[in-house]
Motif scaffolding. Sequence first.
Motif, mmCIF file in Angstrom:
data_model
loop_
_atom_site.group_PDB
_atom_site.id
_atom_site.type_symbol
_atom_site.label_atom_id
_atom_site.label_comp_id
_atom_site.label_asym_id
_atom_site.label_seq_id
_atom_site.Cartn_x
_atom_site.Cartn_y
_atom_site.Cartn_z
ATOM 1 N N HIS A 10 0.850 -1.198 0.000
ATOM 2 C CA HIS A 10 0.000 0.000 0.000
ATOM 3 C C HIS A 10 0.884 1.246 0.000
ATOM 4 O O HIS A 10 1.754 1.398 0.867
ATOM 5 C CB HIS A 10 -0.907 0.029 1.234
ATOM 6 N N LEU A 12 0.959 4.969 0.781
ATOM 7 C CA LEU A 12 0.167 5.907 1.577
ATOM 8 C C LEU A 12 0.249 7.301 0.971
ATOM 9 O O LEU A 12 1.348 7.830 0.757
ATOM 10 C CB LEU A 12 0.652 5.938 3.023
ATOM 11 N N GLN A 13 -0.903 7.867 0.715
ATOM 12 C CA GLN A 13 -0.991 9.193 0.133
ATOM 13 C C GLN A 13 -1.251 10.216 1.229
ATOM 14 O O GLN A 13 -2.291 10.167 1.895
ATOM 15 C CB GLN A 13 -2.110 9.232 -0.913
ATOM 16 N N MET A 14 -0.325 11.147 1.412
ATOM 17 C CA MET A 14 -0.432 12.112 2.509
ATOM 18 C C MET A 14 -0.206 13.534 2.003
ATOM 19 O O MET A 14 0.470 13.761 1.003
ATOM 20 C CB MET A 14 0.591 11.778 3.601
ATOM 21 N N LYS A 15 -0.787 14.490 2.718
ATOM 22 C CA LYS A 15 -0.600 15.906 2.424
ATOM 23 C C LYS A 15 -0.418 16.652 3.742
ATOM 24 O O LYS A 15 -0.878 16.212 4.791
ATOM 25 C CB LYS A 15 -1.814 16.477 1.680
ATOM 26 N N THR A 246 -0.908 16.080 9.529
ATOM 27 C CA THR A 246 -0.774 15.427 8.227
ATOM 28 C C THR A 246 -2.088 14.760 7.845
ATOM 29 O O THR A 246 -2.639 13.971 8.619
ATOM 30 C CB THR A 246 0.343 14.371 8.257
ATOM 31 N N ALA A 247 -2.574 15.072 6.653
ATOM 32 C CA ALA A 247 -3.796 14.440 6.139
ATOM 33 C C ALA A 247 -3.418 13.154 5.414
ATOM 34 O O ALA A 247 -2.468 13.133 4.627
ATOM 35 C CB ALA A 247 -4.518 15.392 5.195
ATOM 36 N N LEU A 248 -4.153 12.089 5.686
ATOM 37 C CA LEU A 248 -3.898 10.792 5.071
ATOM 38 C C LEU A 248 -5.133 10.341 4.313
ATOM 39 O O LEU A 248 -6.251 10.356 4.855
ATOM 40 C CB LEU A 248 -3.541 9.759 6.140
ATOM 41 N N ASP A 249 -4.937 9.937 3.062
ATOM 42 C CA ASP A 249 -6.024 9.384 2.266
ATOM 43 C C ASP A 249 -6.279 7.963 2.760
ATOM 44 O O ASP A 249 -5.516 7.047 2.452
ATOM 45 C CB ASP A 249 -5.646 9.387 0.785
ATOM 46 N N VAL A 250 -7.347 7.767 3.531
ATOM 47 C CA VAL A 250 -7.582 6.469 4.172
ATOM 48 C C VAL A 250 -7.924 5.385 3.158
ATOM 49 O O VAL A 250 -7.806 4.188 3.467
ATOM 50 C CB VAL A 250 -8.690 6.570 5.236
ATOM 51 N N SER A 251 -8.333 5.746 1.951
ATOM 52 C CA SER A 251 -8.639 4.732 0.947
ATOM 53 C C SER A 251 -7.392 3.999 0.480
ATOM 54 O O SER A 251 -7.483 2.954 -0.176
ATOM 55 C CB SER A 251 -9.348 5.365 -0.252
ATOM 56 N N SER A 252 -6.206 4.530 0.816
ATOM 57 C CA SER A 252 -4.953 3.887 0.398
ATOM 58 C C SER A 252 -4.494 2.830 1.387
ATOM 59 O O SER A 252 -3.448 2.225 1.215
ATOM 60 C CB SER A 252 -3.847 4.946 0.234
#
Length: 256
Positions: A10, A12-15, A246-252
């Motif tokens: 996986h 992880l996509q974060m911003k 930090t924002a995390l795209d939970v779908s990832s």
Amino acid sequence: MKPQDAVRVHSLQMKRAKGSVTFCDVTYLRATLVVLALDQLDDDCLDDYMTSCFHAEEWARLQALEHDKRKQSYATGRIAAKLALKSHHDGLDPREISIGSGVFEQPVICVTYPGISETGISISHSASYAAALVFHRAHPMGIDIDLPAKKDIGPVLSGLASEERGLLDDLGLDESAAATLIWVARESLAKTLTTGMMTPLSIYAPSSIEADNGIFTLRYRNFAQYRTLVWQGLKGWLAVTLPERTALDVSSLPWA
């Protein structure tokens, strides 16, 4: 089932919002999680992965371990870590990397390799899974994956303060789920902090626990700079701790 089907990778996509500090390199916000489903890997598969992933120093450490259970957890955890490193860094030969242990038993990269000197690793394993998270050390993270035995549930819950029990009671979870949630969350936080479970457990007390679409978010009384996301699985619960802002795209992530 093919061995590769037991390996889940996986990205992880974060911003992260821009702030007053220097944090401009987007590579800091890359992370790779690998989860191995151990019941789908037989001994021959594990041997093949070790042969393709292990450094000579890791072979030596494995042979020095006396107990079969400890050997298996070491081997599966290192396999997950090497596969995560290989996925995270294009062109890397995992056999050229040695993952050792720091003074607090935290995993550390011991062999210099171009481009990975700033890479951090968090490793976890349970009866059903081995998992590893690779990230940039400028952006600390930690994971835990577990499903405590029935005999551990009582001691976990009895050691909680009334405020913590109240937060768990408000979620309407049964005792097993409540104990597992708090267990994996504080383990992942402790790994992020590099403290392990060598401090009073009360220091990891949550200030809030929120549930949204099957994902639990814990924030902490003493560590407001972090939060932990927890997913429930049939054979284990997964916790990921990361910086609060930090924002995390939970779908990832799995089980999302």
